[in-house]
Write a protein that holds these residues in place. Structure first.
Motif, PDB file in Angstrom:
ATOM      1  N   ALA A 235     -57.812  -0.296   7.020  1.00 26.65           N
ATOM      2  CA  ALA A 235     -58.354   0.297   8.242  1.00 26.65           C
ATOM      3  C   ALA A 235     -57.457   0.037   9.450  1.00 26.65           C
ATOM      4  N   VAL A 236     -56.829  -1.120   9.514  1.00 28.80           N
ATOM      5  CA  VAL A 236     -55.922  -1.409  10.632  1.00 28.80           C
ATOM      6  C   VAL A 236     -54.799  -0.378  10.687  1.00 28.80           C
ATOM      7  N   VAL A 237     -54.280   0.013   9.536  1.00 32.00           N
ATOM      8  CA  VAL A 237     -53.164   0.958   9.480  1.00 32.00           C
ATOM      9  C   VAL A 237     -53.619   2.389   9.729  1.00 32.00           C
ATOM     10  N   THR A 238     -54.785   2.760   9.172  1.00 33.77           N
ATOM     11  CA  THR A 238     -55.172   4.170   9.182  1.00 33.77           C
ATOM     12  C   THR A 238     -55.997   4.602  10.390  1.00 33.77           C
ATOM     13  N   ALA A 239     -56.762   3.704  10.996  1.00 32.19           N
ATOM     14  CA  ALA A 239     -57.647   4.089  12.101  1.00 32.19           C
ATOM     15  C   ALA A 239     -56.905   4.726  13.276  1.00 32.19           C
ATOM     16  N   PRO A 240     -55.710   4.280  13.654  1.00 32.46           N
ATOM     17  CA  PRO A 240     -55.024   4.930  14.776  1.00 32.46           C
ATOM     18  C   PRO A 240     -54.696   6.396  14.531  1.00 32.46           C
ATOM     19  N   ALA A 241     -54.653   6.828  13.264  1.00 36.08           N
ATOM     20  CA  ALA A 241     -54.353   8.223  12.950  1.00 36.08           C
ATOM     21  C   ALA A 241     -55.610   9.031  12.672  1.00 36.08           C
TER      22      ALA A 241
ATOM     23  N   ALA B  42     -64.125   1.462  14.801  1.00 38.12           N
ATOM     24  CA  ALA B  42     -63.153   2.280  15.517  1.00 38.12           C
ATOM     25  C   ALA B  42     -63.839   3.200  16.513  1.00 38.12           C
ATOM     26  N   LEU B  43     -65.006   3.782  16.118  1.00 40.83           N
ATOM     27  CA  LEU B  43     -65.687   4.714  17.004  1.00 40.83           C
ATOM     28  C   LEU B  43     -66.148   4.032  18.288  1.00 40.83           C
TER      29      LEU B  43
ATOM     30  N   LEU C 193     -64.740  -2.427   9.245  1.00 37.08           N
ATOM     31  CA  LEU C 193     -65.356  -2.457  10.571  1.00 37.08           C
ATOM     32  C   LEU C 193     -64.460  -3.202  11.553  1.00 37.08           C
ATOM     33  N   VAL C 194     -63.971  -4.360  11.116  1.00 41.85           N
ATOM     34  CA  VAL C 194     -63.080  -5.151  11.972  1.00 41.85           C
ATOM     35  C   VAL C 194     -61.707  -4.493  12.076  1.00 41.85           C
ATOM     36  N   GLY C 195     -61.175  -4.055  10.931  1.00 41.64           N
ATOM     37  CA  GLY C 195     -59.858  -3.446  10.933  1.00 41.64           C
ATOM     38  C   GLY C 195     -59.802  -2.158  11.721  1.00 41.64           C
ATOM     39  N   GLY C 196     -60.878  -1.347  11.660  1.00 42.35           N
ATOM     40  CA  GLY C 196     -60.917  -0.106  12.412  1.00 42.35           C
ATOM     41  C   GLY C 196     -60.900  -0.342  13.905  1.00 42.35           C
ATOM     42  N   TYR C 197     -61.621  -1.353  14.356  1.00 39.58           N
ATOM     43  CA  TYR C 197     -61.618  -1.683  15.788  1.00 39.58           C
ATOM     44  C   TYR C 197     -60.224  -2.111  16.239  1.00 39.58           C
ATOM     45  N   ILE C 198     -59.592  -2.950  15.418  1.00 38.28           N
ATOM     46  CA  ILE C 198     -58.241  -3.409  15.765  1.00 38.28           C
ATOM     47  C   ILE C 198     -57.272  -2.236  15.792  1.00 38.28           C
ATOM     48  N   GLY C 199     -57.352  -1.360  14.775  1.00 41.57           N
ATOM     49  CA  GLY C 199     -56.453  -0.213  14.721  1.00 41.57           C
ATOM     50  C   GLY C 199     -56.633   0.726  15.894  1.00 41.57           C
ATOM     51  N   ALA C 200     -57.903   1.000  16.278  1.00 41.95           N
ATOM     52  CA  ALA C 200     -58.158   1.871  17.424  1.00 41.95           C
ATOM     53  C   ALA C 200     -57.636   1.259  18.711  1.00 41.95           C
ATOM     54  N   ARG C 201     -57.733  -0.046  18.823  1.00 35.70           N
ATOM     55  CA  ARG C 201     -57.227  -0.722  20.024  1.00 35.70           C
ATOM     56  C   ARG C 201     -55.705  -0.688  20.082  1.00 35.70           C
ATOM     57  N   LEU C 202     -55.064  -0.712  18.903  1.00 36.70           N
ATOM     58  CA  LEU C 202     -53.601  -0.719  18.854  1.00 36.70           C
ATOM     59  C   LEU C 202     -52.991   0.671  18.994  1.00 36.70           C
TER      60      LEU C 202
END
Length: 261
Positions: free
Chosen positions: A16-22, A60-61, A222-231
């Motif tokens: 999720a950390v890698v994919t959420a920003p896209a 992420a949302l 859930l945690v990784g998506g938040y981090i990815g969206a923030r990054l």
């Protein structure tokens, strides 16, 4: 928790950390891990993946909403098309496509062209060709959303990994595409997971999700998506798209080989 649950938590977080920003929940890459590493049976693997999206999506949302990136009607139009599509896809997955061999070919048929197309569309602007700009027409957007919902219901990905590349290829900025695609993925996954729960009452075999693994992967996501969206504002868009495209194409080739052996 046993080792599988902890491994699922870590896998969900890293993906999720890698994919959420896209604008991708990560389910498109988590599914092969569940199939090959965790041994989740078919077709239960699809609702397990949808369960991951349901749990992981709000991370992420929430970050995107906090940043004001969810404004506008794109997300609402996508959700309106993907919801009926995912119900049809779930029915097809349970009653028409239960075999693991067929499922592996479906994975390959989706991931390989998606990955190649994403890489090609990302590199074209660098060679001097500009990407087309502007929103698709309402009819085209509705047709795309329904088709993606059907594929998402079959594959258990919610649809964001398909909507994101298509909309980005139209020239829409990732700051707009990513939140809308993730919103559609979350809503579609909620409905899809519910559809599989109902279908499990009328069918035989492994149709219900692997609850513990799905929840563990989702908590990591859930945690990784938040981090990815923030990054996202700090990550190079071209490099991220190429990474996602390369992973998708590589996984597609892997499953072609496994399905044919």
């Amino acid at each position: 928790m046993d080792g599988t649950v902890w491994a699922g938590l870590v896998a969900g977080l890293l993906i999720a950390v890698v994919t959420a920003p896209a604008g991708v929940s990560g389910a498109v890459f988590l599914l092969p891990v569940q199939l090959s590493v965790f041994g989740v049976p078919s077709p239960a693997i699809t609702p397990t993946n949808l369960l991951f999206n349901v749990v992981a999506g709000p991370g992420a949302l929430w970050r995107y909403r906090r940043d004001g990136a969810l404004r506008g009607g794109l997300a609402r139009r996508l959700v309106a098309g993907t919801l009926p599509g995912v119900v049809l896809g779930a029915a097809l997955r349970v009653f028409a496509l239960p075999g693991p061999g067929v499922f592996r070919l479906l994975i390959a048929a989706l991931l390989l062209p998606l990955g190649v197309w994403l890489c090609v569309r990302t590199l074209k602007p660098a060679r001097g060709r500009s990407a087309p700009a502007g929103d698709p027409s309402p009819v085209a957007l509705a047709a795309l959303a329904v088709a993606v919902g059907v594929v998402g219901g079959i594959y258990g990905i919610g649809g964001g990994s398909l909507l994101g590349p298509v909309l980005a290829a139209r020239g829409l900025p990732m700051t707009r595409v990513a939140p809308a695609a993730l919103a559609a993925t979350f809503a579609t996954s909620v409905v899809g997971a519910g559809a599989y729960a109902l279908l499990s009452l009328a069918s035989v075999g492994d149709v219900a999700p692997d609850w513990w693994l799905g929840l563990a992967c989702g908590m990591g996501g859930l945690v990784g998506g938040y981090i990815g969206a923030r990054l996202q504002p700090r990550l190079p868009e071209t490099g991220l798209r190429l990474l996602l495209g390369g992973l998708a194409a590589g996984l597609g080739i892997l499953y072609v080989v496994q399905a044919l052996v």
